[in-house]
Design an enzyme around this catalytic site. Structure first.
Site, PDB file in Angstrom:
ATOM      1  N   ASP A  88      97.453  33.141 -16.278  1.00 48.61           N
ATOM      2  CA  ASP A  88      97.963  34.049 -17.009  1.00 48.61           C
ATOM      3  C   ASP A  88      98.474  35.261 -15.886  1.00 48.61           C
ATOM      4  O   ASP A  88      98.222  34.906 -14.593  1.00 48.61           O
ATOM      5  CB  ASP A  88      97.202  34.874 -17.901  1.00 48.61           C
ATOM      6  N   GLU A  89      98.609  36.612 -16.220  1.00 45.29           N
ATOM      7  CA  GLU A  89      99.103  37.210 -15.251  1.00 45.29           C
ATOM      8  C   GLU A  89      97.736  37.839 -14.329  1.00 45.29           C
ATOM      9  O   GLU A  89      98.050  38.431 -13.183  1.00 45.29           O
ATOM     10  CB  GLU A  89      99.656  38.641 -15.962  1.00 45.29           C
ATOM     11  N   GLY A  90      96.665  37.690 -14.938  1.00 42.70           N
ATOM     12  CA  GLY A  90      95.314  38.026 -13.780  1.00 42.70           C
ATOM     13  C   GLY A  90      95.000  36.832 -12.903  1.00 42.70           C
ATOM     14  O   GLY A  90      95.877  35.816 -12.723  1.00 42.70           O
ATOM     15  N   ARG A 138     109.579  40.027  -0.599  1.00 37.82           N
ATOM     16  CA  ARG A 138     108.637  39.034  -1.449  1.00 37.82           C
ATOM     17  C   ARG A 138     109.555  38.879  -2.718  1.00 37.82           C
ATOM     18  O   ARG A 138     109.539  37.724  -3.310  1.00 37.82           O
ATOM     19  CB  ARG A 138     107.455  40.013  -1.732  1.00 37.82           C
ATOM     20  N   ASN A 195      96.103  25.698 -13.172  1.00 38.25           N
ATOM     21  CA  ASN A 195      95.703  25.725 -11.582  1.00 38.25           C
ATOM     22  C   ASN A 195      94.087  25.304 -11.647  1.00 38.25           C
ATOM     23  O   ASN A 195      93.389  25.167 -12.756  1.00 38.25           O
ATOM     24  CB  ASN A 195      95.387  27.441 -11.342  1.00 38.25           C
ATOM     25  N   GLY A 232      96.602  18.545   0.313  1.00 44.75           N
ATOM     26  CA  GLY A 232      97.057  18.212  -0.952  1.00 44.75           C
ATOM     27  C   GLY A 232      96.010  16.953  -1.517  1.00 44.75           C
ATOM     28  O   GLY A 232      96.493  15.941  -1.894  1.00 44.75           O
ATOM     29  N   VAL A 281     100.564  34.197  -4.804  1.00 50.55           N
ATOM     30  CA  VAL A 281     100.651  34.746  -6.373  1.00 50.55           C
ATOM     31  C   VAL A 281     101.644  34.411  -7.117  1.00 50.55           C
ATOM     32  O   VAL A 281     102.808  34.533  -6.433  1.00 50.55           O
ATOM     33  CB  VAL A 281     100.556  36.116  -6.048  1.00 50.55           C
ATOM     34  N   HIS A 317      90.719  25.711  -9.807  1.00 51.07           N
ATOM     35  CA  HIS A 317      89.867  26.527  -8.900  1.00 51.07           C
ATOM     36  C   HIS A 317      88.477  26.135  -8.598  1.00 51.07           C
ATOM     37  O   HIS A 317      87.764  25.499  -9.433  1.00 51.07           O
ATOM     38  CB  HIS A 317      89.648  27.969  -9.645  1.00 51.07           C
ATOM     39  N   ASP A 376      92.875  34.107 -11.716  1.00 50.29           N
ATOM     40  CA  ASP A 376      91.738  33.234 -12.310  1.00 50.29           C
ATOM     41  C   ASP A 376      91.231  33.528 -13.899  1.00 50.29           C
ATOM     42  O   ASP A 376      89.680  33.422 -13.948  1.00 50.29           O
ATOM     43  CB  ASP A 376      90.586  33.045 -11.476  1.00 50.29           C
TER      44      ASP A 376
END
Ligand code: GAR
Length: 197
Positions: free
Chosen positions: A147-149, A66, A108, A12, A93, A110, A151
């Site tokens: 988004d749905e991918g 899940r 996010n 964190g 995910v 990265h 990164d």
């Protein structure tokens, strides 16, 4: 006031950078309304609770499958009524239904310069191991919309960091955090909170 929900899995330090930036007035018009961790032992939860922030652990291990976990996770996010969800070292995910519901409201951090060293399997120290194995001289960090991918979402901010000859993955990770992540993640939140994105 932008209502921010921060999702974490580990130490964190990025959460801490957000908390410190709010305290220092570097992020304005935003408050952290909830911290969610998929890992009950995450030190990030203690950081949040120490600041009196609502902190919730929700582990996939406590659900039969899940799908049930995903439903409970989304409910946990919804309850906080966030304007923005920040993935700060969150290694789960995000379910597509949540991505659709919170379109352009999830960001996010990265630890590389996307599109290098990103996508499935690139997280945490593995990113820095791959950068050193490839011999890049410059790496960095990226804040992007989710988004749905993996990164693949639109990039908001990036910052480059030099790779030094004797770097180990841990040494490089620390430098990328200090020189890039802890700066651009709070900066992106401040930009969103103040309508600059
Ligand atoms: C950070 O370096 C973050 O960029 C990375 O995990 C670390 C979490 O550290 N995230 C990813 O690799 C996501 N693909 P923290 O818990 O101390 O903030």
């Amino acid at each position: 006031m932008l209502r921010v929900c921060v999702c974490v899995s580990g130490g964190g330090t990025n959460l801490q950078a957000i908390i410190d930036a709010i305290d220092a007035g570097k992020i304005t018009n935003a408050q952290i309304v909830r911290v969610i961790s998929n890992n009950k032992g995450a030190f990030a939860l203690e950081r949040a609770r120490g600041k009196g922030i609502d902190a919730v652990a929700i582990s996939p291990k406590d659900y039969a499958d899940r799908e049930l976990f995903n439903e409970a996770f989304l409910q946990c996010v919804d309850e906080a009524e966030p304007d923005l969800v920040v993935l700060a070292g969150f290694l789960v995910v995000i379910p597509p239904v949540m991505i659709q519901k919170y379109e352009r409201r999830i960001i996010n951090i990265h630890p590389s310069l996307i599109p290098s060293f990103c996508g499935t399997g690139y997280y945490g120290l593995k990113v820095h191991e791959a950068a050193l194995a490839r011999g890049v001289k410059v790496t960095g960090a990226t804040v992007h919309f989710v988004d749905e991918g993996t990164d693949t979402g639109p990039i908001i901010l990036q910052k480059a960091v030099e790779v030094l000859p004797d770097d180990t993955p841990k040494v490089l990770q620390q430098r990328v955090m200090e020189q890039a992540e802890w700066q651009i993640l709070p900066q992106a939140i401040d930009m969103i909170a103040n309508g600059r994105i």
